[in-house]
Design a protein around this motif. Structure first.
Motif, PDB file in Angstrom:
ATOM      1  N   ALA A   1      35.656  12.564  13.169  1.00 18.73           N
ATOM      2  CA  ALA A   1      36.622  11.182  13.514  1.00 18.73           C
ATOM      3  C   ALA A   1      35.487  10.756  12.182  1.00 18.73           C
TER       4      ALA A   1
ATOM      5  N   PHE B   1      47.861  31.287   9.218  1.00 19.03           N
ATOM      6  CA  PHE B   1      47.652  29.622   9.165  1.00 19.03           C
ATOM      7  C   PHE B   1      49.252  28.708   8.086  1.00 19.03           C
TER       8      PHE B   1
ATOM      9  N   ILE C   1      42.530  20.745   1.888  1.00 21.37           N
ATOM     10  CA  ILE C   1      40.470  20.336   1.663  1.00 21.37           C
ATOM     11  C   ILE C   1      40.416  19.766   0.218  1.00 21.37           C
TER      12      ILE C   1
ATOM     13  N   HIS D   1      39.943  24.524  12.528  1.00 23.56           N
ATOM     14  CA  HIS D   1      39.185  23.924  13.325  1.00 23.56           C
ATOM     15  C   HIS D   1      37.801  23.166  12.889  1.00 23.56           C
TER      16      HIS D   1
ATOM     17  N   ARG E   1      48.243  15.432  15.805  1.00 30.33           N
ATOM     18  CA  ARG E   1      47.867  14.043  16.160  1.00 30.33           C
ATOM     19  C   ARG E   1      48.978  12.788  14.705  1.00 30.33           C
TER      20      ARG E   1
ATOM     21  N   ARG F   1      41.945  15.547   2.297  1.00 35.37           N
ATOM     22  CA  ARG F   1      40.581  15.842   2.427  1.00 35.37           C
ATOM     23  C   ARG F   1      40.164  14.487   1.634  1.00 35.37           C
TER      24      ARG F   1
ATOM     25  N   SER G   1      36.892  21.125  10.431  1.00 35.14           N
ATOM     26  CA  SER G   1      36.652  19.703  10.561  1.00 35.14           C
ATOM     27  C   SER G   1      35.946  19.066  10.292  1.00 35.14           C
TER      28      SER G   1
ATOM     29  N   GLU H   1      38.823   8.725   9.096  1.00 38.35           N
ATOM     30  CA  GLU H   1      39.872   8.408  10.379  1.00 38.35           C
ATOM     31  C   GLU H   1      41.225   7.356   9.628  1.00 38.35           C
TER      32      GLU H   1
ATOM     33  N   MET I   1      49.160   6.683   6.785  1.00 35.54           N
ATOM     34  CA  MET I   1      49.971   8.107   7.570  1.00 35.54           C
ATOM     35  C   MET I   1      50.682   7.674   8.477  1.00 35.54           C
TER      36      MET I   1
END
Ligand SMILES: Cc1cc2nc3c(=O)[nH]c(=O)nc-3n(C[C@H](O)[C@H](O)[C@H](O)COP(=O)(O)OP(=O)(O)OC[C@H]3O[C@@H](n4cnc5c(N)ncnc54)[C@H](O)[C@@H]3O)c2cc1C
Ligand code: SF4
Length: 511
Positions: free
Chosen positions: A397, A248, A306, A266, A368, A310, A268, A402, A409
């Motif tokens: 989302a 990763f 995270i 994958h 994204r 996050r 989230s 979001e 960002m």
């Protein structure tokens, strides 16, 4: 006396605060409601994932012997809204009080705060302590700071959680291994195959419901194979830690045509709806590092996303709401081009990212940020239209995550509240990190003219156009110096190419 416990669709954790002291006589309410599926027209896969996860969660609670009332959207008189679902349940069960966990969205928080009056009953709104940083702690950290920088917040979170800490010092001698997270993916390295989770009868019923009721929403449902139960989510996490996490790190920013997931987790959508906890995901990665099964640059990168990003964007959202979504520091007003819904554009990087989004309700972070987000920024797209698109199309989302990612960002629409400069880049970045340019009608090495990569002239036009606002930014000194050294004719040619391109963008289709 009965307590009515209302659990929302992104609160599917047995440990959620509203269920912590649940008693056998209490009623747990879960409801699929029209208003939540319709206030924006979510991707079909996102609706299907959430309804399937909610139905399986309800079944797990029943298996535990708890009383569950589950309202489906396909019953004769489905509930229109959270408030309507709650009122109907109160009338049926006559509880002494209602217990809920705070929601992830300002709009729903406002709704919840009206419930006590509307119902004439005590309504206890409990904090969502699945997040590792509560509102007061974030406020205290942010208080008095001039610029809010994720890196410093993240270090605090490392100290508080103890992840990758060796006493007071970070394991590996540094806080951040981002410099080791930016390699291009060599052609000979193949991403590992993923486990799939074919729909059971309950999930199939949801897929049928979604294709019947939301057939005109964006996105595909075919091949749905994402986990929708706690058990499968844990299996998926195990798979990620063993098979993908070790790589990763270096390939976090890489992109490859036809490989939407690469080494990304994958996870989230599973974390955001509550099937997995952020803490347990980090713990698994931390354990893998200490067992020698994954290197520091991978584990640090994952944990940073995270407990760092996050938690940080959630803190920003609640600190800045209401009104954060209306910020528009660069005065961007261009409507969203239609190809964001169809994927039909000659720009291959955009076509790939949008096509994958349509198929999977997923695109990884760099797609994204540096493909789609970069385009939205350079083209000067209207921030509210961009926010709505990102909220609709991704299965993970929710507004709390979001909105800061879009407003702060990618669009710099908050004037740099937490980004020290806009994430603007020419085509060269995409060329360096992907193989998209090899299959594109545009030439990434050309700067001007009909075959030139549009990112190249849009980049300079963006800086030129926004000079008044951005020139003073120290981190943009070098690009502005380069722009200033360009001849008058070159600058005019850049402006002309950008104008021609932007004026030709089709918009206004009904999707
Ligand atoms: C414009 C834009 C919009 C975004 N919208 C969302 C969104 O609606 N929901 C969402 O969960 N993420 C969003 N992100 C963040 C990020 O892109 C996704 O979390 C990530 O791509 C999910 O894929 P993954 O689980 O494979 O992540 P990985 O690359 O495996 O990362 C691990 C985890 O870190 C967390 N994470 C990573 N980056 C961020 C971030 N910037 N903000 C918050 N969490 C992060 C996620 O929980 C993710 O699962 C957005 C990013 C951008 C640039
Ligand atoms: S040439 Fe430009 S538009 Fe085409 S894929 Fe590369 S970066 Fe994207």
């Amino acid at each position: 006396m009965t307590v009515l416990r209302f659990v929302l669709g992104d609160q599917l954790s047995r440990s959620v605060s509203s269920l912590r002291d649940v008693a056998p006589d209490d009623v747990i309410l879960l409801a699929e409601v029209g208003e939540e599926t319709g206030y924006v027209r979510h991707h079909k896969r996102k609706i299907a994932f959430l309804f399937a996860a909610m139905r399986h969660f309800a079944e797990d609670l029943r298996q535990e012997g708890l009383r569950v009332e589950y309202r489906t959207l396909d019953e004769d008189a489905p509930a229109d809204s959270f408030t309507a679902a709650l009122m109907e349940a109160v009338q049926r069960h006559r509880p002494e009080r209602v217990v809920v966990t705070e929601p992830g969205e300002w709009r729903v928080r406002q709704m919840m705060e009206g419930w006590e009056r509307a119902l004439g009953l005590p309504v206890e709104i409990r904090p969502d302590d699945r997040f590792l940083c509560d509102h007061a702690t974030f406020e205290a950290w942010a208080e008095g700071l001039k610029g809010l920088r994720m890196e410093y917040f993240y270090r605090e979170m490392r100290r508080r959680t103890g992840f990758l800490m060796d006493g007071e010092a970070p394991v590996g001698g540094r806080w951040n291994f981002d410099f080791a997270n930016r390699e291009r993916l060599p052609a000979e390295i193949e991403p590992p195959p993923r486990p799939d989770f074919p729909p059971d009868a309950e999930t199939q019923a949801v897929l049928d419901l979604v294709s019947r009721r939301f057939g005109n929403h964006f996105g595909d449902l075919d091949g749905f194979d994402y986990p929708v139960t706690r058990q499968d989510a844990l299996r998926y996490l195990d798979w990620f830690v063993e098979d993908a996490l070790p790589r990763f790190g270096p390939y976090q920013d890489a992109m490859r045509q036809g490989a939407p997931l690469l080494f990304h987790s994958h996870l989230s959508a599973l974390i955001n709806c509550g099937l997995l906890g952020p803490q347990e995901c980090c713990l698994r990665a931390d354990d893998a590092y200490h067992a020698g099964a994954a290197p520091i640059e991978a584990v640090e990168g994952f944990i940073r996303q995270i407990i760092g990003w996050r938690e940080f964007v959630r803190g920003i959202y609640w600190r800045e709401m209401p009104g954060y979504g209306e910020r528009n520091a660069l005065g961007a007003t261009r409507p969203l081009p239609d190809f964001f819904w169809t994927g039909e554009t000659e720009m291959n990087c955009l076509a790939q990212a949008i096509g994958e989004t349509k198929r999977n309700a997923y695109a990884h972070h760099i797609q994204r940020l540096m493909v789609l987000g970069n385009f939205c920024l350079l083209a000067g797209l209207d921030p509210t239209a961009v926010q709505e698109w990102y909220l609709v199309v991704y299965h993970d989302a929710y507004e709390w995550v979001e909105m800061p990612n879009v407003v702060g960002m990618i669009l710099f629409a908050d004037g740099g509240l937490f980004a020290s400069k806009p994430y603007a880049a020419s085509g060269n970045y995409i060329h360096k990190m992907s193989d998209y340019c090899e299959n594109c009608v545009f030439d990434v090495t050309r700067k001007l003219g009909p075959r030139a990569c549009p990112f190249n002239y849009l980049y300079w036009d963006f800086l030129d156009r926004n000079g008044k606002t951005l020139r003073g930014n120290q981190r943009l000194r070098q690009p502005y110096q380069t722009l200033d050294r360009m001849s008058g004719e070159r600058r005019t040619a850049i402006r002309d190419d950008a104008r021609r391109f932007l004026d030709r963008l089709p918009s206004g289709g009904d999707y």
